[in-house]
Write an enzyme that holds these catalytic residues in place. Structure first.
Site, PDB file in Angstrom:
ATOM      1  N   ARG A 168      43.369  57.755  75.623  1.00 21.03           N
ATOM      2  CA  ARG A 168      42.786  58.335  76.831  1.00 21.03           C
ATOM      3  C   ARG A 168      42.786  57.308  77.960  1.00 21.03           C
ATOM      4  NH1 ARG A 168      36.988  61.168  76.188  1.00 21.03           N
ATOM      5  NH2 ARG A 168      36.186  59.055  76.028  1.00 21.03           N
ATOM      6  N   ASP A 244      25.607  61.800  79.470  1.00 20.31           N
ATOM      7  CA  ASP A 244      26.564  60.826  78.915  1.00 20.31           C
ATOM      8  C   ASP A 244      28.005  61.304  79.080  1.00 20.31           C
ATOM      9  OD1 ASP A 244      25.237  62.623  76.926  1.00 20.31           O
ATOM     10  OD2 ASP A 244      26.969  62.062  75.725  1.00 20.31           O
TER      11      ASP A 244
HETATM   12  P1  AMP Z   1      30.032  64.169  72.520  1.00 19.79           P
HETATM   13  O1  AMP Z   1      29.348  65.412  72.103  1.00 19.79           O
HETATM   14  O2  AMP Z   1      31.508  64.162  72.234  1.00 19.79           O
HETATM   15  O3  AMP Z   1      29.721  63.758  73.907  1.00 19.79           O
HETATM   16  O4  AMP Z   1      29.496  63.017  71.571  1.00 19.79           O
HETATM   17  C1  AMP Z   1      28.156  62.648  71.514  1.00 19.79           C
HETATM   18  C2  AMP Z   1      28.002  61.372  70.744  1.00 19.79           C
HETATM   19  O5  AMP Z   1      28.446  61.541  69.397  1.00 19.79           O
HETATM   20  C3  AMP Z   1      28.808  60.208  71.317  1.00 19.79           C
HETATM   21  O6  AMP Z   1      28.042  59.043  71.157  1.00 19.79           O
HETATM   22  C4  AMP Z   1      30.013  60.181  70.426  1.00 19.79           C
HETATM   23  O7  AMP Z   1      30.619  58.907  70.385  1.00 19.79           O
HETATM   24  C5  AMP Z   1      29.419  60.566  69.087  1.00 19.79           C
HETATM   25  N1  AMP Z   1      30.428  61.128  68.174  1.00 19.79           N
HETATM   26  C6  AMP Z   1      31.107  62.283  68.315  1.00 19.79           C
HETATM   27  N2  AMP Z   1      31.950  62.475  67.264  1.00 19.79           N
HETATM   28  C7  AMP Z   1      31.797  61.413  66.446  1.00 19.79           C
HETATM   29  C8  AMP Z   1      32.372  61.018  65.194  1.00 19.79           C
HETATM   30  N3  AMP Z   1      33.305  61.755  64.581  1.00 19.79           N
HETATM   31  N4  AMP Z   1      31.957  59.858  64.650  1.00 19.79           N
HETATM   32  C9  AMP Z   1      31.024  59.098  65.257  1.00 19.79           C
HETATM   33  N5  AMP Z   1      30.444  59.415  66.416  1.00 19.79           N
HETATM   34  C10 AMP Z   1      30.816  60.557  67.010  1.00 19.79           C
HETATM   35 MG    MG Z   2      30.747  62.517  75.053  1.00 17.13          MG
END
Ligand code: AMP
Ligand code: MG
Length: 467
Positions: A168, A244
């Site tokens: 990305r 975030d």
């Molecule tokens: P998001 O919903 O994608 O914004 O993710 C929210 C949080 O969950 C962020 O801190 C991401 O880095 C973490 N996260 C999402 N998927 C994973 C994963 N497969 N393993 C570890 N952390 C994750």
């Molecule tokens: Mg995110």
């Protein structure tokens, strides 16, 4: 042209609490399966060495790869987060000295992974690749997809799935949540350090301004408002507008449960976890404002020592931009139906159209294309409205008709879903064809199978974070 990265990592000059040194996992069978030649060129990278460059970057550990710490309001709840599945390889400078974060998404655990495995399914990465590049082709600010790799590993979700890594690219990954993280850290000057860094990196024209923090806030607000306006133009629902997931650069970030509208419904949500419609289509401008207020909270003390005065100044900017958004929205919608000049009933005309589209479940994209092409005879529900539009067009000035407003192709959910269901890693021909057509979204020359609205039984109503 570069055979290697031209990295210069300014982020590592910030206090250490803002990041952790990380390295990607080791994978059994890494292979680049999609790459973005336009973007490779923009970064002045040598296409012939590109695959090797990416694969070596993942294979060979470095002591200056890192993951970023951040916090955020997720569906209104404040949480400490961080890159749980992303590793930043570095900030690449192209030959124009433009700076881009190069980040791997799905490359394994980091100190911020909590219970996650730090990985991602290949399918979710293909989805992000298609949708984010479409966003860029609409001319909307977004993080980009440079390449997609299969990892050769099966990862466990509902069942075992093929793993993938997305490379990305962003102007920066500094989020509203990064400042929120700074705010709750022990040292008071962390907020100031991050703010100074963000201004230097993203809005350097403000460095010597008098009230630079306030001006910075106004710039971020303006960019965010413009971004949401553009999402509304093309019918995009982000789906997880947590703080975030909002970048200070104004780029669209985090293509999780997002989707483009088929039939128009202002209350539409696709995300399976958005039960209260917090991030519905029509709520996006309001949520952006809410997020901006959370941003302002992190540095109120730097705007004015007197909190009341600081709040007044912030409110003034938010109110001003809320009004500005309303005006911009009206003028964008007028562009969409090809009217210019001003008439007091314009807003009524547009609201009536949206009501009709909602009630009769008309396709958002195709209806505007038909309006633009004056192709409304087939819509029995719109006879009355059509004659109002024709009357209204009499005061148009011909020369002012805008181009590149209504896309004729969007990455529709049911098409993506069907491409992903048939995904054959060895042969991405169909996906590449779809991506090719999405490169010229305002073209008249797109096969109907990509522009047709889904039949009722083809409609996809829900998306999942798909991590
Ligand atoms: P998001 O919903 O994608 O914004 O993710 C929210 C949080 O969950 C962020 O801190 C991401 O880095 C973490 N996260 C999402 N998927 C994973 C994963 N497969 N393993 C570890 N952390 C994750
Ligand atoms: Mg995110």
């Amino acid at each position: 042209m570069y055979n290697q990265w031209n990295f210069e990592n300014s982020y590592l000059n910030l206090p250490k609490i803002f990041y952790s040194q990380t390295n990607p996992d080791k994978f059994p069978n890494l292979k680049v399966i999609l790459k973005n030649e336009n973007l490779i060129q923009k970064l002045n990278l040598n296409n012939n060495f590109f695959d090797k460059l990416i694969i070596n970057s993942i294979k060979n550990d470095q002591n200056n790869f890192f993951s970023q710490a951040y916090a955020g309001h997720q569906f209104g709840q404040f949480t400490i987060l961080g890159d749980g599945r992303a590793t930043l390889l570095g900030e690449h400078l192209n030959s124009k000295k433009e700076r881009y974060d190069i980040q791997l998404k799905g490359s394994g655990k980091t100190p911020y992974s909590r219970n996650g495995d730090g990985k991602g399914t290949l399918k979710s990465m293909v989805r992000e690749y298609i949708i984010s590049e479409a966003m860029n082709n609409f001319n909307i600010s977004t993080t980009r997809s440079l390449a997609l790799l299969k990892t050769g590993e099966k990862i466990l979700r509902n069942s075992f799935e093929e793993g993938g890594i997305l490379v990305r690219v962003a102007k920066s990954h500094i989020r509203v949540g990064t400042l929120q993280f700074a705010m709750i850290s022990n040292k008071k000057d962390n907020v100031e350090k991050l703010l100074e860094y963000s201004i230097q990196r993203l809005y350097p024209e403000l460095i010597n301004e008098k009230e630079k923090y306030l001006k910075f806030f106004e710039k971020v607000t303006e960019n965010q408002i413009n971004l949401i306006l553009e999402w509304q133009r093309v019918g995009f629902i982000h789906g997880v507008m947590n703080t975030d997931n909002m970048l200070l650069s104004g780029e669209t970030l985090d293509y999780g449960p997002c989707a483009y509208l088929d039939e128009y419904n202002p209350n539409k949500v696709f995300s399976s976890i958005d039960r209260n419609g917090r991030y519905s289509f029509s709520n996006q401008p309001r949520i952006a404002m809410w997020n901006l207020a959370r941003l302002a909270e992190t540095f109120l003390h730097l705007i004015d020592k007197d909190q009341k005065i600081a709040i007044k100044k912030i409110e003034h900017i938010l109110n001003k931009h809320e009004n500005k958004y309303k005006n911009l929205w009206l003028s964008m919608m007028k562009d969409k139906i090809d009217i210019n000049q001003n008439h007091e009933k314009d807003i009524e005309l547009i609201k009536e159209l949206l009501d009709l589209m909602h009630v009769y479940k008309l396709d958002y994209t195709n209806t505007f294309i038909d309006i633009q092409k004056n192709n409304l005879d087939k819509y029995s529900s719109m006879k009355n409205w059509h004659s109002k539009l024709q009357d209204r067009k009499k005061i148009n000035k011909k020369s002012n008709i805008k181009k590149n407003i209504n896309p004729s192709i969007i990455p529709r959910n049911h098409i993506i879903e069907s491409l992903l269901n048939d995904l054959d890693i060895e042969n991405l021909k169909n996906i590449k064809t779809f991506i090719k057509y999405l490169e010229k979204p305002y073209s008249d020359n797109i096969p109907e199978k990509y522009t047709k609205a889904p039949e009722v039984e083809e409609r996809v109503h829900q998306t999942f974070c798909g991590t």
